[in-house]
Design a protein around this motif. Structure first.
Motif, PDB file in Angstrom:
ATOM      1  N   LYS A 224      -3.063  22.674 -23.039  1.00 29.64           N
ATOM      2  CA  LYS A 224      -2.257  22.035 -22.007  1.00 29.64           C
ATOM      3  C   LYS A 224      -2.932  20.746 -21.538  1.00 29.64           C
ATOM      4  CE  LYS A 224      -0.816  26.571 -20.185  1.00 29.64           C
ATOM      5  NZ  LYS A 224      -0.886  27.475 -19.002  1.00 29.64           N
TER       6      LYS A 224
ATOM      7  N   THR B 286      -2.915  27.230 -23.540  1.00 29.03           N
ATOM      8  CA  THR B 286      -3.870  27.382 -22.444  1.00 29.03           C
ATOM      9  C   THR B 286      -4.473  26.038 -22.070  1.00 29.03           C
ATOM     10  OG1 THR B 286      -5.914  28.499 -21.739  1.00 29.03           O
ATOM     11  CG2 THR B 286      -5.745  27.868 -24.051  1.00 29.03           C
TER      12      THR B 286
ATOM     13  N   ASP C  18       3.981  33.261 -19.495  1.00 26.22           N
ATOM     14  CA  ASP C  18       3.071  32.428 -18.699  1.00 26.22           C
ATOM     15  C   ASP C  18       3.348  32.697 -17.231  1.00 26.22           C
ATOM     16  OD1 ASP C  18       1.670  30.243 -17.419  1.00 26.22           O
ATOM     17  OD2 ASP C  18       1.701  29.204 -19.354  1.00 26.22           O
ATOM     18  N   ASP C  19       2.304  32.886 -16.431  1.00 22.37           N
ATOM     19  CA  ASP C  19       2.505  33.168 -15.012  1.00 22.37           C
ATOM     20  C   ASP C  19       2.844  31.923 -14.196  1.00 22.37           C
ATOM     21  OD1 ASP C  19      -0.106  32.253 -15.467  1.00 22.37           O
ATOM     22  OD2 ASP C  19      -0.835  33.139 -13.596  1.00 22.37           O
ATOM     23  N   SER C  20       2.740  30.750 -14.812  1.00 18.19           N
ATOM     24  CA  SER C  20       3.071  29.505 -14.127  1.00 18.19           C
ATOM     25  C   SER C  20       4.504  29.084 -14.471  1.00 18.19           C
ATOM     26  CB  SER C  20       2.101  28.391 -14.534  1.00 18.19           C
ATOM     27  OG  SER C  20       2.577  27.128 -14.135  1.00 18.19           O
TER      28      SER C  20
ATOM     29  N   ASP D 163       0.322  32.427 -22.827  1.00 23.25           N
ATOM     30  CA  ASP D 163      -0.765  31.972 -21.965  1.00 23.25           C
ATOM     31  C   ASP D 163      -1.885  33.015 -22.034  1.00 23.25           C
ATOM     32  OD1 ASP D 163      -2.192  30.517 -20.065  1.00 23.25           O
ATOM     33  OD2 ASP D 163      -1.252  31.575 -18.395  1.00 23.25           O
TER      34      ASP D 163
ATOM     35  N   MET E 169      -3.800  35.347 -17.172  1.00 22.49           N
ATOM     36  CA  MET E 169      -2.725  35.902 -16.335  1.00 22.49           C
ATOM     37  C   MET E 169      -3.263  37.114 -15.591  1.00 22.49           C
ATOM     38  SD  MET E 169       0.627  35.663 -18.858  1.00 22.49           S
ATOM     39  CE  MET E 169      -0.222  36.457 -20.244  1.00 22.49           C
TER      40      MET E 169
ATOM     41  N   GLN F 254       4.567  25.640 -16.154  1.00 22.18           N
ATOM     42  CA  GLN F 254       4.190  25.657 -17.566  1.00 22.18           C
ATOM     43  C   GLN F 254       5.285  26.277 -18.427  1.00 22.18           C
ATOM     44  OE1 GLN F 254       1.729  24.054 -18.857  1.00 22.18           O
ATOM     45  NE2 GLN F 254       0.840  23.476 -16.873  1.00 22.18           N
ATOM     46  N   ARG F 255       5.965  27.298 -17.904  1.00 21.23           N
ATOM     47  CA  ARG F 255       7.080  27.885 -18.657  1.00 21.23           C
ATOM     48  C   ARG F 255       8.177  26.845 -18.865  1.00 21.23           C
ATOM     49  NH1 ARG F 255       6.493  32.171 -15.045  1.00 21.23           N
ATOM     50  NH2 ARG F 255       8.540  31.759 -14.094  1.00 21.23           N
TER      51      ARG F 255
END
Length: 230
Positions: free
Chosen positions: A100, A80, A9-11, A55, A58, A14-15
């Motif tokens: 999410k 997501t 996940d790029d966040s 995710d 990304m 969220q990770r």
């Protein structure tokens, strides 16, 4: 035995959210986190991974791109913020689809499904849920989890199970009332499917064990939502 898992996940927020749930689950072993799909693809070459929390949106390489690039991908739970991806996700044979923000209850259900698919989990109480049907003048016990789908045959219905086909004198409407709503869905006037048995689907068909079952146009959204809530 635990499932080795990674988070992609790029966040970072969220990770952290997924990692917290993962680290607190007794059947999961978090071995790595990646901020993009390219790093994850490289990591998969060297790590033994059973499950990816993936995710979709990304940069450079999105979640679907990553899955298409893998020859033998492990199990995948899509994570997501957009529910409109659910329909496409199940066509990639993902284990589950989480929306999410995550909740512990929904997360635990997804992991139970992954464990069952991996044959790592212990037999749950739900495996013993059953109904009795009358076939050939005899009462038969049918384990609900063994039913793949139910098909209308005039004044009868045919139960297609893991082991055999069972013909029962009943209407679809009457038989549908015997089934738990969260496990089974009528997707066509002549078909009811076990949601746990669905391998993939498109706008016209649902696939279970290699068999294509017709999907009514007005049931497509309902099926997508039902599968995302298992």
């Amino acid at each position: 035995m635990k499932l080795n898992c990674i988070i992609v996940d790029d966040s970072s927020i969220q990770r952290m959210a997924v990692a917290k749930l993962t680290l607190n689950h007794p059947s999961l072993n978090l071995i790595a986190e990646y901020s993009n799909a390219i790093e994850a693809k490289n990591g998969l070459k060297t790590n033994n991974v059973d499950l990816i929390f993936l995710d979709i949106e990304m940069p450079v390489l999105n979640g679907f791109d990553l899955l298409e690039s893998l020859k033998n991908p492990p199990q995948v739970i899509m994570v997501t913020g957009k529910t409109e991806y659910a329909f496409k996700a199940f066509n990639y044979d993902v284990t589950d689809f989480l929306h999410k923000p995550l909740t512990k209850d929904r997360f635990d259900k997804a992991i139970a499904r992954a464990l069952d698919k991996s044959n790592y989990g212990t037999k749950s109480a739900e495996d013993d849920d059953h109904i009795f049907v009358k076939s050939n003048l005899k009462k038969r016990k049918v384990i609900l989890n063994s039913i793949k789908w139910i098909e209308a045959l005039g004044d009868y219905v045919k139960l297609v199970t893991d082991d055999s086909n069972i013909v029962v004198l009943s209407t679809m409407k009457a038989f549908e009332k015997q089934l738990p709503e969260n496990k089974f869905l009528r997707i066509h006037k002549s078909y009811i499917v076990n949601l746990d048995k669905v391998d993939r689907f498109n706008s016209k068909n649902v696939e279970i064990s290699g068999q294509l079952i017709p999907l009514s146009r007005n049931k497509k959204v309902e099926l997508s939502e039902a599968l995302s809530n298992i």
